[in-house]
Scaffold this motif. Structure first.
Motif: not given
Length: 351
Positions: A169-175, A202-215, A217-220
Protein backbone atom coordinates in the motif's frame (compact mmCIF):
# COMPACT_ATOMS: atom_id res chain seq x y z
CA UNK A 1 -0.12 -34.38 28.24
CA UNK A 2 1.30 -31.51 26.21
CA UNK A 3 -0.26 -30.99 22.75
CA UNK A 4 1.89 -31.93 19.73
CA UNK A 5 3.83 -29.14 18.02
CA UNK A 6 2.10 -27.75 14.94
CA UNK A 7 4.45 -26.39 12.31
CA UNK A 8 3.99 -22.69 11.60
CA UNK A 9 1.82 -22.06 14.67
CA UNK A 10 2.65 -20.33 17.93
CA UNK A 11 0.85 -22.95 20.00
CA UNK A 12 -0.94 -26.24 19.53
CA UNK A 13 -2.89 -25.77 22.73
CA UNK A 14 -6.49 -24.57 22.91
CA UNK A 15 -7.01 -23.57 26.54
CA UNK A 16 -10.49 -23.36 27.98
CA UNK A 17 -12.63 -20.46 26.86
CA UNK A 18 -13.37 -18.76 30.18
CA UNK A 19 -16.97 -17.99 29.10
CA UNK A 20 -17.82 -21.55 28.00
CA UNK A 21 -20.16 -23.64 30.15
CA UNK A 22 -18.39 -26.94 29.34
CA UNK A 23 -14.76 -28.01 29.01
CA UNK A 24 -13.12 -30.62 26.76
CA UNK A 25 -10.02 -32.55 27.80
CA UNK A 26 -7.76 -34.40 25.33
CA UNK A 27 -6.63 -37.88 26.30
CA UNK A 28 -3.75 -39.91 24.83
CA UNK A 29 -5.30 -43.00 23.22
CA UNK A 30 -1.93 -44.60 22.50
CA UNK A 31 -1.94 -44.07 18.75
CA UNK A 32 1.36 -42.77 17.40
CA UNK A 33 1.20 -40.12 14.69
CA UNK A 34 4.29 -40.02 12.48
CA UNK A 35 3.45 -36.89 10.50
CA UNK A 36 3.42 -33.66 12.53
CA UNK A 37 -0.10 -32.24 12.51
CA UNK A 38 -0.97 -29.13 10.54
CA UNK A 39 -3.81 -26.68 11.00
CA UNK A 40 -5.35 -24.66 8.17
CA UNK A 41 -6.64 -21.14 8.61
CA UNK A 42 -10.38 -20.63 8.64
CA UNK A 43 -11.78 -17.18 7.81
CA UNK A 44 -15.30 -16.18 8.80
CA UNK A 45 -16.98 -12.97 7.75
CA UNK A 46 -18.76 -10.47 9.93
CA UNK A 47 -20.97 -7.50 9.11
CA UNK A 48 -19.71 -5.01 11.67
CA UNK A 49 -22.11 -2.48 13.20
CA UNK A 50 -19.28 -0.15 14.21
CA UNK A 51 -15.60 -0.15 13.26
CA UNK A 52 -14.01 2.61 15.37
CA UNK A 53 -13.16 1.38 18.89
CA UNK A 54 -12.62 3.97 21.62
CA UNK A 55 -10.32 3.82 24.65
CA UNK A 56 -9.50 6.10 27.57
CA UNK A 57 -6.16 4.50 28.46
CA UNK A 58 -3.48 7.01 29.55
CA UNK A 59 -0.87 4.48 28.35
CA UNK A 60 -1.83 4.83 24.69
CA UNK A 61 -1.02 7.75 22.36
CA UNK A 62 -4.42 7.45 20.63
CA UNK A 63 -8.04 7.31 21.78
CA UNK A 64 -9.52 5.39 18.82
CA UNK A 65 -8.55 2.45 16.67
CA UNK A 66 -9.67 0.16 13.86
CA UNK A 67 -9.12 -3.60 13.75
CA UNK A 68 -10.35 -5.10 10.48
CA UNK A 69 -9.73 -8.63 11.80
CA UNK A 70 -10.42 -10.63 14.95
CA UNK A 71 -7.64 -13.11 15.66
CA UNK A 72 -4.23 -13.00 14.02
CA UNK A 73 -2.49 -15.54 11.82
CA UNK A 74 0.96 -14.32 12.81
CA UNK A 75 0.60 -16.58 15.86
CA UNK A 76 2.80 -14.57 18.23
CA UNK A 77 2.81 -16.61 21.43
CA UNK A 78 2.96 -13.50 23.63
CA UNK A 79 0.09 -11.59 21.95
CA UNK A 80 -1.92 -9.64 24.54
CA UNK A 81 -4.96 -9.76 22.22
CA UNK A 82 -5.39 -13.54 22.56
CA UNK A 83 -7.88 -13.33 25.48
CA UNK A 84 -10.28 -11.28 23.31
CA UNK A 85 -11.03 -14.38 21.23
CA UNK A 86 -12.95 -15.84 24.17
CA UNK A 87 -15.67 -13.24 23.57
CA UNK A 88 -16.45 -14.98 20.26
CA UNK A 89 -16.76 -18.40 21.93
CA UNK A 90 -13.31 -19.48 20.74
CA UNK A 91 -10.06 -20.32 22.50
CA UNK A 92 -7.27 -17.76 22.97
CA UNK A 93 -4.86 -20.55 21.94
CA UNK A 94 -4.77 -22.19 18.55
CA UNK A 95 -8.21 -20.80 17.65
CA UNK A 96 -6.83 -17.26 17.87
CA UNK A 97 -4.32 -18.11 15.12
CA UNK A 98 -6.50 -20.28 12.89
CA UNK A 99 -10.15 -19.25 13.29
CA UNK A 100 -10.17 -15.65 12.11
CA UNK A 101 -13.00 -13.18 11.61
CA UNK A 102 -12.86 -10.55 8.86
CA UNK A 103 -15.06 -7.46 9.13
CA UNK A 104 -15.97 -7.44 5.45
CA UNK A 105 -17.84 -4.12 5.54
CA UNK A 106 -15.14 -2.24 7.46
CA UNK A 107 -14.70 0.52 4.88
CA UNK A 108 -18.42 1.17 4.48
CA UNK A 109 -19.04 1.36 8.23
CA UNK A 110 -16.02 3.64 8.66
CA UNK A 111 -17.43 6.07 6.14
CA UNK A 112 -20.76 6.05 7.99
CA UNK A 113 -19.09 6.79 11.31
CA UNK A 114 -16.97 9.58 9.89
CA UNK A 115 -20.17 11.12 8.46
CA UNK A 116 -21.85 11.57 11.83
CA UNK A 117 -22.35 15.29 12.63
CA UNK A 118 -20.72 15.04 16.07
CA UNK A 119 -17.54 13.27 14.92
CA UNK A 120 -14.35 15.10 15.95
CA UNK A 121 -11.20 14.23 14.00
CA UNK A 122 -8.18 12.73 15.79
CA UNK A 123 -5.64 10.15 14.58
CA UNK A 124 -7.02 6.63 14.25
CA UNK A 125 -4.69 3.74 14.98
CA UNK A 126 -4.90 0.84 12.53
CA UNK A 127 -3.85 -2.40 14.19
CA UNK A 128 -4.10 -1.74 17.92
CA UNK A 129 -5.31 -5.24 18.75
CA UNK A 130 -4.53 -7.52 15.80
CA UNK A 131 -2.18 -6.93 12.89
CA UNK A 132 -3.81 -5.16 9.91
CA UNK A 133 -1.21 -6.72 7.58
CA UNK A 134 -1.40 -10.33 8.70
CA UNK A 135 -1.34 -12.89 5.84
CA UNK A 136 -5.11 -12.92 5.12
CA UNK A 137 -4.98 -9.22 4.27
CA UNK A 138 -3.37 -10.23 0.98
CA UNK A 139 -6.72 -11.63 -0.20
CA UNK A 140 -9.21 -9.68 1.92
CA UNK A 141 -7.66 -6.19 1.37
CA UNK A 142 -9.69 -4.70 4.24
CA UNK A 143 -6.83 -2.59 5.59
CA UNK A 144 -6.25 -1.14 2.14
CA UNK A 145 -9.94 -0.29 1.82
CA UNK A 146 -9.83 1.48 5.19
CA UNK A 147 -6.79 3.51 4.07
CA UNK A 148 -8.60 4.49 0.88
CA UNK A 149 -11.48 5.93 2.91
CA UNK A 150 -9.13 7.77 5.27
CA UNK A 151 -7.20 9.26 2.35
CA UNK A 152 -10.39 10.31 0.58
CA UNK A 153 -11.52 12.27 3.62
CA UNK A 154 -8.08 13.49 4.70
CA UNK A 155 -8.21 11.68 8.03
CA UNK A 156 -4.92 11.03 9.91
CA UNK A 157 -3.95 7.44 10.72
CA UNK A 158 -1.18 5.64 12.58
CA UNK A 159 -0.27 2.04 11.73
CA UNK A 160 1.41 -0.63 13.85
CA UNK A 161 2.45 -3.81 12.06
CA UNK A 162 5.04 -6.55 11.83
CA UNK A 163 3.86 -7.47 8.32
CA UNK A 164 5.95 -6.55 5.28
CA UNK A 165 2.70 -6.54 3.29
CA UNK A 166 2.39 -2.90 4.35
CA UNK A 167 4.62 -2.10 1.36
CA UNK A 168 1.84 -3.19 -1.00
CA UNK A 169 0.00 0.00 0.00
CA UNK A 170 2.96 2.29 -0.54
CA UNK A 171 0.97 4.31 -3.08
CA UNK A 172 -1.67 5.23 -0.50
CA UNK A 173 0.85 5.73 2.30
CA UNK A 174 2.96 8.08 0.15
CA UNK A 175 -0.07 10.20 -0.66
CA UNK A 176 -1.13 10.28 2.98
CA UNK A 177 2.42 11.22 3.99
CA UNK A 178 2.43 14.18 1.58
CA UNK A 179 -0.48 15.58 3.60
CA UNK A 180 0.99 14.68 7.03
CA UNK A 181 -1.75 12.13 7.57
CA UNK A 182 0.17 8.94 8.36
CA UNK A 183 2.85 7.49 10.62
CA UNK A 184 3.90 3.82 10.54
CA UNK A 185 5.48 1.86 13.39
CA UNK A 186 7.17 -1.42 12.45
CA UNK A 187 7.23 -3.90 15.32
CA UNK A 188 10.71 -5.45 15.58
CA UNK A 189 11.14 -8.08 18.30
CA UNK A 190 14.38 -9.83 17.42
CA UNK A 191 17.13 -10.06 14.79
CA UNK A 192 17.43 -13.80 15.42
CA UNK A 193 15.59 -15.77 12.73
CA UNK A 194 15.38 -18.91 14.85
CA UNK A 195 13.83 -17.04 17.77
CA UNK A 196 11.41 -15.32 15.39
CA UNK A 197 10.37 -18.69 13.97
CA UNK A 198 9.11 -19.97 17.32
CA UNK A 199 8.06 -16.65 18.88
CA UNK A 200 6.20 -15.17 15.88
CA UNK A 201 5.88 -18.08 13.43
CA UNK A 202 3.96 -16.43 10.58
CA UNK A 203 5.20 -12.87 10.92
CA UNK A 204 7.69 -11.32 8.49
CA UNK A 205 11.37 -12.05 9.03
CA UNK A 206 13.57 -9.48 10.79
CA UNK A 207 15.23 -8.65 7.46
CA UNK A 208 11.85 -8.10 5.80
CA UNK A 209 10.76 -5.71 8.56
CA UNK A 210 13.99 -3.72 8.29
CA UNK A 211 13.47 -3.55 4.54
CA UNK A 212 9.94 -2.24 5.15
CA UNK A 213 11.40 0.55 7.32
CA UNK A 214 13.95 1.35 4.62
CA UNK A 215 11.44 1.43 1.74
CA UNK A 216 8.92 3.49 3.70
CA UNK A 217 11.56 6.05 4.64
CA UNK A 218 12.82 6.25 1.06
CA UNK A 219 9.23 7.01 0.05
CA UNK A 220 9.20 9.78 2.70
CA UNK A 221 6.61 8.01 4.83
CA UNK A 222 7.23 8.77 8.54
CA UNK A 223 8.27 5.48 10.10
CA UNK A 224 9.44 4.33 13.50
CA UNK A 225 10.31 1.10 15.28
CA UNK A 226 8.45 -0.55 18.13
CA UNK A 227 10.66 -2.94 20.11
CA UNK A 228 7.90 -5.00 21.61
CA UNK A 229 7.65 -7.05 23.63
CA UNK A 230 10.92 -7.01 25.50
CA UNK A 231 11.18 -10.39 27.25
CA UNK A 232 13.66 -10.84 30.12
CA UNK A 233 16.51 -13.21 29.27
CA UNK A 234 15.02 -13.90 25.81
CA UNK A 235 15.42 -10.75 23.72
CA UNK A 236 16.23 -7.96 26.20
CA UNK A 237 19.92 -8.32 25.31
CA UNK A 238 19.03 -7.25 21.75
CA UNK A 239 17.45 -3.90 22.66
CA UNK A 240 20.33 -1.68 21.56
CA UNK A 241 20.99 -3.78 18.45
CA UNK A 242 17.34 -3.60 17.46
CA UNK A 243 17.39 0.18 17.77
CA UNK A 244 20.66 0.46 15.86
CA UNK A 245 19.42 -1.76 13.01
CA UNK A 246 16.18 0.20 12.77
CA UNK A 247 18.00 3.53 12.84
CA UNK A 248 20.31 2.42 10.04
CA UNK A 249 17.27 1.37 8.03
CA UNK A 250 15.78 4.84 8.44
CA UNK A 251 13.50 4.71 11.49
CA UNK A 252 12.85 8.19 12.86
CA UNK A 253 11.24 7.33 16.19
CA UNK A 254 11.29 4.42 18.62
CA UNK A 255 9.31 2.93 21.48
CA UNK A 256 9.35 -0.25 23.53
CA UNK A 257 7.04 -2.27 25.78
CA UNK A 258 7.76 -4.88 28.42
CA UNK A 259 6.12 -8.29 27.94
CA UNK A 260 2.44 -8.36 28.95
CA UNK A 261 0.77 -11.66 29.94
CA UNK A 262 -2.93 -11.05 30.61
CA UNK A 263 -5.32 -13.91 31.37
CA UNK A 264 -4.80 -16.96 29.10
CA UNK A 265 -1.58 -15.58 27.60
CA UNK A 266 0.37 -16.39 30.78
CA UNK A 267 -0.04 -20.22 30.69
CA UNK A 268 0.48 -20.28 26.92
CA UNK A 269 3.73 -18.33 27.27
CA UNK A 270 4.87 -20.48 30.20
CA UNK A 271 4.37 -23.60 28.11
CA UNK A 272 6.30 -22.01 25.23
CA UNK A 273 9.17 -21.19 27.59
CA UNK A 274 9.39 -24.73 28.96
CA UNK A 275 9.22 -26.16 25.41
CA UNK A 276 11.91 -23.93 23.87
CA UNK A 277 14.02 -22.65 26.80
CA UNK A 278 13.60 -25.23 29.59
CA UNK A 279 16.88 -24.39 31.32
CA UNK A 280 16.12 -20.71 31.71
CA UNK A 281 12.30 -20.78 31.93
CA UNK A 282 12.16 -20.34 35.71
CA UNK A 283 14.63 -17.47 35.60
CA UNK A 284 12.59 -15.69 32.90
CA UNK A 285 9.39 -16.09 34.90
CA UNK A 286 11.14 -14.87 38.06
CA UNK A 287 12.26 -11.66 36.33
CA UNK A 288 8.77 -11.10 34.97
CA UNK A 289 7.30 -11.45 38.45
CA UNK A 290 9.91 -9.07 39.85
CA UNK A 291 8.76 -6.53 37.27
CA UNK A 292 5.04 -7.13 37.90
CA UNK A 293 4.69 -6.87 41.66
CA UNK A 294 5.13 -10.59 42.21
CA UNK A 295 2.61 -11.63 39.54
CA UNK A 296 2.94 -12.51 35.87
CA UNK A 297 0.78 -9.54 34.90
CA UNK A 298 -0.06 -6.13 36.29
CA UNK A 299 -2.96 -4.36 34.57
CA UNK A 300 -2.53 -0.99 36.28
CA UNK A 301 -2.36 2.04 34.03
CA UNK A 302 1.11 3.55 34.11
CA UNK A 303 2.71 0.21 35.00
CA UNK A 304 1.48 -2.35 32.48
CA UNK A 305 3.61 -1.13 29.57
CA UNK A 306 6.89 -0.60 31.47
CA UNK A 307 6.78 -2.63 34.68
CA UNK A 308 8.50 -1.79 37.95
CA UNK A 309 11.50 -2.88 39.94
CA UNK A 310 15.20 -3.20 39.18
CA UNK A 311 14.94 -5.00 35.83
CA UNK A 312 12.26 -2.64 34.47
CA UNK A 313 14.17 0.45 35.63
CA UNK A 314 17.39 -0.79 34.03
CA UNK A 315 15.54 -1.46 30.78
CA UNK A 316 14.07 2.05 30.81
CA UNK A 317 17.52 3.57 31.40
CA UNK A 318 19.06 1.54 28.58
CA UNK A 319 16.30 2.61 26.21
CA UNK A 320 16.57 6.29 27.15
CA UNK A 321 20.34 6.25 26.73
CA UNK A 322 20.09 4.58 23.31
CA UNK A 323 17.42 7.08 22.21
CA UNK A 324 19.73 9.99 23.06
CA UNK A 325 22.78 8.40 21.47
CA UNK A 326 20.98 7.55 18.23
CA UNK A 327 19.01 10.83 18.19
CA UNK A 328 15.58 9.34 17.67
CA UNK A 329 12.79 11.89 17.37
CA UNK A 330 9.89 12.07 19.82
CA UNK A 331 6.27 11.59 18.84
CA UNK A 332 5.66 15.33 18.90
CA UNK A 333 8.12 15.80 16.04
CA UNK A 334 5.99 13.54 13.86
CA UNK A 335 2.59 15.03 14.69
CA UNK A 336 -0.21 14.49 12.19
CA UNK A 337 -2.54 17.08 10.66
CA UNK A 338 -6.18 16.95 11.75
CA UNK A 339 -7.16 20.28 10.23
CA UNK A 340 -7.64 19.00 6.67
CA UNK A 341 -10.38 16.50 7.59
CA UNK A 342 -13.21 16.68 5.04
CA UNK A 343 -16.16 14.69 6.42
CA UNK A 344 -18.24 12.64 4.00
CA UNK A 345 -21.17 14.73 2.79
CA UNK A 346 -19.61 18.02 3.88
CA UNK A 347 -20.02 19.53 0.40
CA UNK A 348 -23.74 18.72 0.38
CA UNK A 349 -24.28 20.72 3.58
CA UNK A 350 -23.19 23.86 1.74
CA UNK A 351 -26.39 23.86 -0.33
Amino acid sequence: MNPPVIRGRGTADNPHNRFAATRSVAEDDGWYQEVPPTQTTEVRFEQAKTIIARNTSPDLPFDRSINPYRGCEHGCIYCYARPSHAYWDMSPGLDFETRLIAKSNAAEVLEQQLSKPGYVCAPINLGANTDPYQPIEREQRLSRQVLEVLLRYRHPVTIVTKGSLVLRDLDLLSELAERRLVRVMISLTTLDNELKRTLEPRAASPAARLRAIRVLREAEVPVGVLCSPIIPMINDCELERLLEAAKQAGAQSAAYMLLRLPREVAPLFEQWLHDHYPQRANHVLSLIRQSRGGELYDSRFGERMRGEGVFAELLAQRFAKAMRRMQFAGREALALDCSAFAPPGEQMRLF
